[in-house]
Design a protein around this motif. Structure first.
Motif, mmCIF file in Angstrom:
data_model
loop_
_atom_site.group_PDB
_atom_site.id
_atom_site.type_symbol
_atom_site.label_atom_id
_atom_site.label_comp_id
_atom_site.label_asym_id
_atom_site.label_seq_id
_atom_site.Cartn_x
_atom_site.Cartn_y
_atom_site.Cartn_z
ATOM 1 N N ILE A 268 -3.862 1.032 -1.671
ATOM 2 C CA ILE A 268 -2.688 0.393 -1.038
ATOM 3 C C ILE A 268 -1.343 0.568 -1.976
ATOM 4 C CG2 ILE A 268 -1.381 -2.030 -0.562
ATOM 5 C CD1 ILE A 268 -3.937 -2.770 0.697
ATOM 6 N N VAL B 121 1.256 -0.318 6.791
ATOM 7 C CA VAL B 121 2.299 -0.130 5.506
ATOM 8 C C VAL B 121 3.576 0.407 6.078
ATOM 9 C CG1 VAL B 121 2.801 0.940 3.727
ATOM 10 C CG2 VAL B 121 0.517 -0.062 3.655
ATOM 11 N N ILE C 133 1.100 -6.837 1.412
ATOM 12 C CA ILE C 133 1.945 -5.654 1.533
ATOM 13 C C ILE C 133 3.419 -5.775 1.197
ATOM 14 C CG2 ILE C 133 2.470 -3.822 3.131
ATOM 15 C CD1 ILE C 133 -0.331 -3.952 4.334
#
Length: 342
Positions: free
Chosen positions: A194, A260, A312
């Motif tokens: 991530i 994302v 995120i």
């Protein structure tokens, strides 16, 4: 309470330190800074309840004294990250196993019985084909591809050591199997997905998905993880307790890359990179990794506070702030150089 955190300048360890300091506990962190960073604990250095030692767990002379001081020990010190595991296969085994055994031996020799929380990993499940992974399932590690599974083997050994010391010497112990912990302070430098996706999206670079992208993972925010660890520590058992710690929401790498990109408002292209190109050698990945959290919830009543989207968003905001600060510093440097040249 006195809290010792090995690997405490790392991503998860620094959040544990923050949680306990906020409660007024005394916290002692030891870290060799090989993957941890002094920046992670910098805000705590001036606090009277905080102590930091930069030291190697394999040779740190104060270990037994620290173990005798602590009411609770979180053992997080280890060689971590796919890139480091592949680059340093022998070190993964030597350091991860020897450091854990030395800590447990120090606890036993101290004559004191603190609560011990040992960090393990979902990697120990290896090639388990079950859709949901439970603590009672067998651990299946492949020998087909090089040194890829050395980390798994080291964590299985750590679990065995922890359970053995618990049962033989009555040390209250809980083994926590982490499932892809993410969040603030995590670096993508060692292969964490991530942070890498976020940086690529924010910079407008291609988002690189390794393999087909159909493999799935379950991500848990570190701010939830440390709350769960704190709650579990109270249930540390002299028979040894093994508990999955994570989030049971599952997402594919393709869907994660798209999420994302959307949250960042990015125009980055999503591209697929073969494992051999990404890691420099053949790499055997896991198809799914979703934890059963029945034991965690049954013991502690734990509930997550952070969604994947929230995590995120926080990482995107932090990355943009970091890049803006870097750009501001670069501009100031150019101005200074120009003035001196004039």
């Amino acid at each position: 309470m006195h809290v010792l955190i090995t690997g405490g300048a790392g991503f998860i360890g620094s959040h544990l330190a923050e949680l306990h300091l906020a409660r007024g506990d005394k916290v002692h962190v030891v870290d060799d800074l090989s993957t941890g960073s002094l920046d992670n604990v910098g805000p705590f250095l001036a606090e009277p309840n905080f102590r930091f030692d930069e030291a190697d767990m394999l040779v740190w002379p104060q270990l037994e004294r620290a173990a005798a001081w602590a009411d609770r020990i979180y053992h997080l010190a280890a060689v971590v990250g796919v890139y480091r595991v592949l680059a340093e296969p022998t070190k993964v085994l030597a350091v991860n196993i020897a450091a854990c055994e030395r800590l447990l031996r120090a606890v036993h020799c101290s004559g004191w019985k603190p609560q011990v929380v040992l960090a393990s990993s979902s990697e120990v499940y290896g090639h388990n084909e079950e859709d949901i992974l439970e603590e009672t399932q067998d651990l299946v590690v492949s020998t087909r591809v090089g040194t890829r599974w050395n980390y798994s083997v080291s964590k299985i050994a750590d679990e065995a050591l922890g359970l053995s010391y618990a049962r033989r010497f009555g040390i209250p112990t809980v083994v926590s199997r982490f499932f892809n912990t993410v969040g603030p302070r995590q670096s993508g430098r060692y292969g964490m997905v991530i942070p890498r996706f976020v940086e690529q999206a924010v910079r407008g670079e291609p988002i690189t998905v390794f393999g087909s992208g159909e493999q799935t993972r379950s991500f848990c925010d570190v701010r939830d993880t440390v709350v769960a660890l704190d709650a579990l520590a109270a249930h540390a058992d002299t028979d040894g307790l093994v508990v999955n710690v994570g989030n049971d929401r599952e997402i594919s790498m393709n869907a994660l890359a798209e999420l994302v990109r959307q949250r960042a408002g990015s125009q980055s292209e999503i591209v697929h990179v073969p494992y051999k190109q990404a890691y420099g050698e053949d790499f055997e990945d896991i198809r799914r990794r979703r934890p059963s959290l029945a034991r965690l919830r049954g013991l502690t009543g734990f509930q997550h506070r952070f969604t994947l989207e929230r995590t995120i968003d926080d990482l995107i905001e932090a990355k943009r702030a970091q890049l803006a600060e870097t750009e501001h510093g670069n501009r100031a440097l150019v101005r200074n150089q120009s003035q001196h040249a004039a």
